[in-house]
Design an enzyme around this catalytic site. Structure first.
Site, PDB file in Angstrom:
ATOM      1  N   ASP A 113       0.824  -1.216   0.000  1.00  0.00           N
ATOM      2  CA  ASP A 113       0.000   0.000   0.000  1.00  0.00           C
ATOM      3  C   ASP A 113       0.855   1.263   0.000  1.00  0.00           C
ATOM      4  O   ASP A 113       0.703   2.141   0.856  1.00  0.00           O
ATOM      5  CB  ASP A 113      -0.942   0.013   1.212  1.00  0.00           C
ATOM      6  CG  ASP A 113      -1.707  -1.290   1.381  1.00  0.00           C
ATOM      7  OD1 ASP A 113      -2.012  -1.930   0.359  1.00  0.00           O
ATOM      8  OD2 ASP A 113      -1.985  -1.671   2.528  1.00  0.00           O
TER       9      ASP A 113
ATOM     10  N   GLU B 289     -11.138  -0.798  -4.354  1.00  0.00           N
ATOM     11  CA  GLU B 289     -10.554  -0.184  -3.166  1.00  0.00           C
ATOM     12  C   GLU B 289      -9.382   0.713  -3.571  1.00  0.00           C
ATOM     13  O   GLU B 289      -9.055   0.851  -4.753  1.00  0.00           O
ATOM     14  CB  GLU B 289     -10.092  -1.258  -2.174  1.00  0.00           C
ATOM     15  CG  GLU B 289      -8.963  -2.139  -2.700  1.00  0.00           C
ATOM     16  CD  GLU B 289      -8.546  -3.235  -1.725  1.00  0.00           C
ATOM     17  OE1 GLU B 289      -9.306  -3.535  -0.791  1.00  0.00           O
ATOM     18  OE2 GLU B 289      -7.438  -3.807  -1.911  1.00  0.00           O
TER      19      GLU B 289
ATOM     20  N   HIS C 176      -2.835  -1.142  -5.511  1.00  0.00           N
ATOM     21  CA  HIS C 176      -2.780  -0.156  -4.432  1.00  0.00           C
ATOM     22  C   HIS C 176      -1.655   0.855  -4.662  1.00  0.00           C
ATOM     23  O   HIS C 176      -0.619   0.840  -3.989  1.00  0.00           O
ATOM     24  CB  HIS C 176      -2.632  -0.796  -3.069  1.00  0.00           C
ATOM     25  CG  HIS C 176      -3.186   0.089  -1.997  1.00  0.00           C
ATOM     26  ND1 HIS C 176      -4.288  -0.238  -1.264  1.00  0.00           N
ATOM     27  CD2 HIS C 176      -2.820   1.328  -1.596  1.00  0.00           C
ATOM     28  CE1 HIS C 176      -4.564   0.756  -0.418  1.00  0.00           C
ATOM     29  NE2 HIS C 176      -3.686   1.729  -0.620  1.00  0.00           N
TER      30      HIS C 176
ATOM     31  N   ARG D 132       4.624  -8.509  -0.462  1.00  0.00           N
ATOM     32  CA  ARG D 132       4.303  -7.375  -1.321  1.00  0.00           C
ATOM     33  C   ARG D 132       5.410  -6.320  -1.198  1.00  0.00           C
ATOM     34  O   ARG D 132       5.791  -5.932  -0.088  1.00  0.00           O
ATOM     35  CB  ARG D 132       2.951  -6.771  -0.929  1.00  0.00           C
ATOM     36  CG  ARG D 132       1.767  -7.656  -1.281  1.00  0.00           C
ATOM     37  CD  ARG D 132       0.460  -7.090  -0.779  1.00  0.00           C
ATOM     38  NE  ARG D 132       0.425  -7.062   0.681  1.00  0.00           N
ATOM     39  CZ  ARG D 132      -0.617  -6.615   1.387  1.00  0.00           C
ATOM     40  NH1 ARG D 132      -1.701  -6.151   0.773  1.00  0.00           N
ATOM     41  NH2 ARG D 132      -0.568  -6.623   2.699  1.00  0.00           N
TER      42      ARG D 132
END
Length: 319
Positions: free
Chosen positions: A15, A190, A255, A284
């Site tokens: 993120d 999202e 993201h 990630r």
């Protein structure tokens, strides 16, 4: 002299939010789960070696002390704000977006104060702020059935950086109704983020589950001057605008945030990805790459570059 770099630029950093400030520094945040941390770096590609400062550690087992996700750093009305997702350890229905404030010129200095949670009509996550026409707008992913269970992108006006103006409406902008938005076991829209250029406002969002190799980016487009509170102002791209590349060994691309090269002449996309299908989400990593623009004024993000690809340093960045 090496004038290139390779992705990823930060390991185990999901993120990613990367902001190039007027002071010439880059400020980076990512999901750290138990705390909020800002990294200050003189270069985009040197973030991993930047100055790290933990700016918020919630009271153990206190309110909003669990699952701190997706922090974003914004400079609004001459102050710094962080909005992030958190809960008390429950499920989706307990997630809220929290806001912190800091009056210092440098967000790694001064004191961060708790401003509260944004009282969104739906439980949700991944809040971001858009400044447009002298007003502030809040965008987030709200949980529900659309008709499949998951999250969708909503917009609401803001009275100030920590308070919503629900009298102005709560508008659904994008629901996960397309097959590529429903991979991995949930229907997901999202991580909304705003990009402005060429007379357009682009709302780029993440689709499908973050643990799926098919996590990808979708996009809504609105013409400047249109009303962002009107769902009809936004046109949804029918296919992903950025997705995995099996050829390059990069999966679950999503993201994201956007930033500029040090000299301000280049646009760069910042995103996280996984190294293989089914890889643990703890792997990630944050990646960056330059992108261009099509003749119609829309962004062309290309394909995610492999770990072995030598990428030219951002314009104006010194080794």
């Amino acid at each position: 002299m090496n004038a290139t770099f390779r992705n990823p630029i930060v390991e185990k950093a999901a993120d990613p939010w990367l902001l190039k400030h007027s002071d010439g520094y880059y400020y980076f945040m990512s999901t750290q789960f138990g705390c909020l941390e800002i990294t200050k770096s003189a270069s985009m590609t040197g973030i991993a070696a930047g100055l790290k400062k933990k700016v918020w550690i919630p009271e153990e087992n206190g309110p909003y002390s669990h699952n701190l996700w997706a922090p974003e750093l914004h400079r609004l009305e001459d102050r710094w704000y962080i909005c992030y997702t958190a809960n008390d350890g429950g499920g989706d229905e307990s997630r809220r977006i929290c806001v912190l404030e800091n009056g210092a010129a440098d967000p790694t200095e001064g004191e961060w104060s708790w401003k509260g949670t944004l009282e969104t009509p739906l439980a949700g996550l991944d809040g971001t702020v858009m400044e447009l026409g002298g007003r502030l707008y809040f965008l987030y992913a709200g949980y529900g059935h659309y008709p499949d269970y998951g999250s969708a992108i909503f917009i609401v006006r803001m009275a100030n950086p920590w308070t919503l103006d629900l009298d102005g409406g709560h508008v659904l902008l994008s629901a996960p109704t397309l097959e590529w938005e429903k991979q991995g076991g949930m229907a997901i829209n999202e991580g909304p983020v705003i990009l402005r250029r060429n007379g357009f406002i682009f709302l780029v969002y993440s689709a499908s589950t973050t643990w799926s190799e098919d996590y990808s980016l979708g996009m809504l487009t609105m013409k400047e001057g249109s009303d962002p509170m009107e769902a009809a102002s936004w046109v949804k791209s029918p296919v992903p605008v950025f997705r995995k590349s099996a050829e390059n060994g990069v999966y679950a691309t999503g993201h994201n945030s956007f930033t500029l090269s040090p000299d301000g002449t280049e646009d760069w996309i910042v995103y996280h990805a996984l190294p293989a299908p089914g890889a643990d989400t703890g792997l990630r990593s944050t990646r960056v790459q330059k992108f261009g623009w099509r003749p119609d004024g829309t962004p062309d993000f290309g394909a995610p570059l492999s770990d072995s690809h030598d990428i030219a340093l951002p314009a104006g960045e010194r080794i």
